[in-house]
Design an enzyme around this catalytic site. Sequence first.
Site, PDB file in Angstrom:
ATOM      1  N   ASP A   9       0.826  -1.205   0.000  1.00 50.89           N
ATOM      2  CA  ASP A   9       0.000   0.000   0.000  1.00 50.89           C
ATOM      3  C   ASP A   9       0.864   1.261   0.000  1.00 50.89           C
ATOM      4  OD1 ASP A   9      -2.072   1.776   0.162  1.00 50.89           O
ATOM      5  OD2 ASP A   9      -2.473   1.446   2.288  1.00 50.89           O
ATOM      6  N   ASP A  26      -1.831   5.106  -5.750  1.00 52.81           N
ATOM      7  CA  ASP A  26      -2.039   4.335  -4.525  1.00 52.81           C
ATOM      8  C   ASP A  26      -2.256   2.869  -4.881  1.00 52.81           C
ATOM      9  OD1 ASP A  26      -2.788   3.259  -2.122  1.00 52.81           O
ATOM     10  OD2 ASP A  26      -4.614   4.440  -1.880  1.00 52.81           O
TER      11      ASP A  26
END
Length: 350
Positions: free
Chosen positions: A15, A226
Amino acid sequence: MAIGTPPRYYSAILDTGSDLIWTQCAPCMLCVDQPTPYFDPARSSSYAKLSCSSPMCGALYYPLCYQNTCVYQYFYGDSANTAGVLANETFTFGTNGTWVTVPRIAFGCGNLNAGSLFNGSGMVGFGRGPLSLVSQLGAPRFSYCLTSFMSPVPSRLYFGAYATLNSTSTSDSGPVQSTPFIINPALPTMYYLNMTGISVGGDRLAVEPSVFAINEEDGTGGVIIDSGSTITYLAQPAYDKVHEAFVAQVGLPLANVTSPDDLSTCFKWPPPPKRVVSMPELMFHFDGADMDLPLENYMLIDGSTGNLCLAMAPSDDGSIIGSFQHANFHVLYDNENSFLSFIPAPCNLI
């Protein structure tokens, strides 16, 4: 990735939109299903809880203290969350028989967790804050190549000198493209990009540059990349233009969308017999770089409805370039020189 001594192996979500490293831990009061047993700190000789005065505890957004033990709470944009004890532990990384062991990595041992982990055991933050894995390793650069969403082949991750795109180029992949990161003072750990436009079917959409800009007064807006977000979210004015262009160019009837949480640019599928359907090309434009998305990176079949959908959704704040859109791109994050590079790649073969 392995945690503890002796090492126990786990998979986790990479992440780039967060910092904390965490895994679900026993005893678990509220946990998500995962394919491996929960990590049990009582069975690791290298596990050590962090005190409330430790620098890593101070790096948390919401540090808490219980009996001089650092307790964390961490929240994500999709309503997922985790809470537990912040501790030091030995982590082991590697593949193909080559392993590197790193002691005293600060991570969250989560006893209260909610949200989807997609068969993983936790999340590994790759943001620019002190709690992230890249910061703790002191790695100035890293790269990854994400395989297709349902591929059984694992994705590859590289650090330091191994993080390079030089050997990725193929005869039809084109040149490596690069675009600088920009800093949002309100959220300095995020990887913001200067997005300059979107093209559908070769036509540049009439989207005002301010739609992609960071609001200097409160830090809202902007565009981040992201890997922890599955699909791309576009600020509402940009999404509306993309939606209009696809409706005009696809030529199939729109499907009814029953929930605002669903993908909303969906077409009835399959098409009528003998009807030839062509999808418009989609390209994201950045400062100095263009990301030409292959069809499988922006169209999908919705498993619940059977409709053909654009793998994007509207956002009432900024925009997020999700992992679905940059699968089968080898993506390099160079934090030392502050730029992002990418090149199309067969990630299942790297």
